[in-house]
Design a protein around this motif. Sequence first.
Motif, short mmCIF file in Angstrom:
data_model
loop_
_atom_site.label_atom_id
_atom_site.label_comp_id
_atom_site.label_asym_id
_atom_site.label_seq_id
_atom_site.Cartn_x
_atom_site.Cartn_y
_atom_site.Cartn_z
N PHE A 297 41.77 38.52 27.21
CA PHE A 297 40.64 39.15 27.91
C PHE A 297 41.16 40.28 28.82
O PHE A 297 40.72 40.44 29.94
CB PHE A 297 39.86 38.11 28.71
CG PHE A 297 39.35 36.99 27.84
CD1 PHE A 297 38.19 37.15 27.10
CD2 PHE A 297 40.08 35.82 27.70
CE1 PHE A 297 37.74 36.14 26.26
CE2 PHE A 297 39.64 34.80 26.87
CZ PHE A 297 38.46 34.96 26.14
N HIS A 299 41.62 44.16 29.62
CA HIS A 299 40.90 45.41 29.32
C HIS A 299 41.68 46.59 29.84
O HIS A 299 42.20 46.58 30.94
CB HIS A 299 39.52 45.38 29.97
CG HIS A 299 38.71 44.23 29.52
ND1 HIS A 299 38.05 44.21 28.32
CD2 HIS A 299 38.50 43.01 30.08
CE1 HIS A 299 37.44 43.05 28.19
NE2 HIS A 299 37.70 42.29 29.23
N VAL A 308 32.76 45.88 31.41
CA VAL A 308 32.81 44.45 31.73
C VAL A 308 32.31 44.17 33.13
O VAL A 308 31.78 43.11 33.40
CB VAL A 308 34.20 43.78 31.56
CG1 VAL A 308 34.54 43.63 30.10
CG2 VAL A 308 35.29 44.50 32.31
N ALA A 312 29.72 41.49 31.31
CA ALA A 312 30.93 41.07 30.59
C ALA A 312 30.72 41.02 29.08
O ALA A 312 31.66 41.21 28.32
CB ALA A 312 31.39 39.72 31.10
N GLU A 316 33.44 41.31 25.91
CA GLU A 316 34.09 40.00 25.82
C GLU A 316 33.28 39.06 24.94
O GLU A 316 32.07 38.97 25.08
CB GLU A 316 34.23 39.39 27.23
CG GLU A 316 35.37 40.03 28.01
CD GLU A 316 35.45 39.56 29.45
OE1 GLU A 316 34.59 38.78 29.89
OE2 GLU A 316 36.39 40.00 30.14
N ASP A 319 32.98 33.81 27.70
CA ASP A 319 33.38 33.83 29.11
C ASP A 319 34.80 33.27 29.19
O ASP A 319 35.02 32.11 28.84
CB ASP A 319 32.39 32.97 29.91
CG ASP A 319 32.89 32.69 31.32
OD1 ASP A 319 33.84 33.37 31.77
OD2 ASP A 319 32.34 31.78 31.96
N PRO A 320 35.79 34.08 29.65
CA PRO A 320 37.17 33.60 29.67
C PRO A 320 37.33 32.29 30.45
O PRO A 320 38.18 31.46 30.10
CB PRO A 320 37.95 34.73 30.36
CG PRO A 320 37.00 35.85 30.60
CD PRO A 320 35.63 35.46 30.13
N GLN A 326 41.50 34.01 32.08
CA GLN A 326 40.84 34.94 32.99
C GLN A 326 40.95 36.37 32.50
O GLN A 326 41.81 36.70 31.71
CB GLN A 326 41.44 34.83 34.39
CG GLN A 326 42.93 35.11 34.41
CD GLN A 326 43.51 34.94 35.81
OE1 GLN A 326 42.94 34.26 36.64
NE2 GLN A 326 44.64 35.57 36.05
N ARG A 327 40.01 37.15 32.99
CA ARG A 327 39.99 38.56 32.65
C ARG A 327 41.13 39.27 33.38
O ARG A 327 41.40 38.99 34.54
CB ARG A 327 38.66 39.14 33.10
CG ARG A 327 38.52 40.62 32.89
CD ARG A 327 37.17 41.06 33.41
NE ARG A 327 36.12 40.24 32.83
CZ ARG A 327 34.97 39.97 33.44
NH1 ARG A 327 34.72 40.45 34.63
NH2 ARG A 327 34.08 39.23 32.84
N THR A 328 41.83 40.16 32.68
CA THR A 328 42.79 40.99 33.39
C THR A 328 42.48 42.45 33.08
O THR A 328 42.04 42.79 31.98
CB THR A 328 44.25 40.71 32.98
OG1 THR A 328 44.29 40.56 31.56
CG2 THR A 328 44.80 39.48 33.62
#
Length: 525
Positions: A297, A299, A308, A312, A316, A319-320, A326-328
Amino acid sequence: MEQVTLYDTTLRDGMQGEGMSLSAAEKVRVVRALDALGVPLVEAGFPSSNPKEVELFELLSELELEQAAICAFGMTHRRGVAPGDDPALLTLVESFAPVVTLVGKTWGLHLEKVTRVSREENLAMIRDSVAFCREQGKRVIYDAEHFFDGFRDDSRYALECLGAAIDGGAENVTLCDTNGSSLPDQISDATASVVTALGERVEVGIHVHDDAGCGVANSLAAVREGARLVQGTINGYGERCGNANLVSVLPALQLKMGFRCVTDKQLDSLTETAHFIDELCNVTPNPDQPYVGRNAFAHKGGMHVAGVEADARTFEHIDPGAVGNQRTILPSELSGKATIRSQAQQAGLEIGAEGEERAIERLKEREHHGYHYEAAPASFELLLRREAGSYEPLFELESFRVTTEKRADGRVETEATIKVKVGGERCVQVAEGNGPVNALDSALRAAIVGRYPHLADIELTNYKVRILDESHGTGAVTRVLLDSSDGEREWGTIGVSENIIEASWEALVDSLEYAFQPRDGDTAG
Ligand SMILES: [Zn+2]
């Protein structure tokens, strides 16, 4: 919600992968992790008389598990021997494991070329072996080896083999794509035929290998056609190209197909479990692994990031957080203020509008020189700290010198001398090393460890060098990427220079400085 049962074969099939090896105690840790993840069936292997297996089954028999049942794995009895006289089958029924998984032949080609057992004899072997284990009080899962190849060759006989297992009392017949040759359509067609023919009498399972790159897709295709048990391994370990990856199968079943496998809370521990088992197996977690990879996840680029943040779903697929990932946001040349802002926020920095502008300028200029911050978020945080005015240097360098001497007898010796000021005091240190970077690292640590005792916990875990000829007008430059760990956190730093020692030095200093920057609720310093 309809249930699909996960069956993990990491400890048997997964251990066939290249370089895979776990001690009995480590295998027990894997079982605990799978139990906590909510996997109901865990295959431990064949309880043979070799000391490692004896130890494993002893440890497992004493283990208190939440819900996982241990499966012992073995083959149908040998030809010409009654099941009760077959030593391997006796070992299986004598083991404490409540479930026995028996594998048997389904494909005429194997009977003719490999085992030289007649088709009728093979059916009797399947039926009698299953029946024997049932009489001894075991639950039995029947793994139909090479089922899909056999089904394409002679579907009637393949179904008869499954019928023999059902007659013997198997609670589940699992269709195996042992060679991993099948494509999703083929799996769908064959599974649908089996479920139509036998679905009333028995639960159908699926066990596939990833040789055609379809391991996950094939498992899901089988479930779509009525299979309700999926066998696979964590992170897709296994011989050749591996097994179906349960780490991808599980969230697909639960988040995309509406089946129930584990609780939401257990699904939330998926990333952690996948990485934990990687660590135990001494495998570097694949950063690009679906759902749980560090980049799953991540970006890059201003527009994605703005997307996002607005919603999101724009970039995506899930949902991470649902799988504990988690989103980075990857810092890069393309990135805009949104990236800088969210990175600063993550690091707990007040950077301000002007700081943002300066950071963007600085980033562009550095990327132009060959810096590449995707793999070096710690160096990027230090860049932001400098612009936010919250950067604290560990020491002041006066000079260093590194010498490498090669002798006629082949010996190579390296020594580094460093002069630094730390806490107002001047310090000179000399250290030897197995190479220039190692010697420099040792000398620097010796010089400043008195003031920063936590240094002793920091280990350099990976050192990668790349020569870039893409640099602009200055000739080739060297890029060094360094990974470090203090046992709890891991971080990556970067150095770029025409000189490899200088590039390494830069990455090294960033690595140590990152560890000591003041953070909220952090006592790392
Ligand atoms: Zn297999």
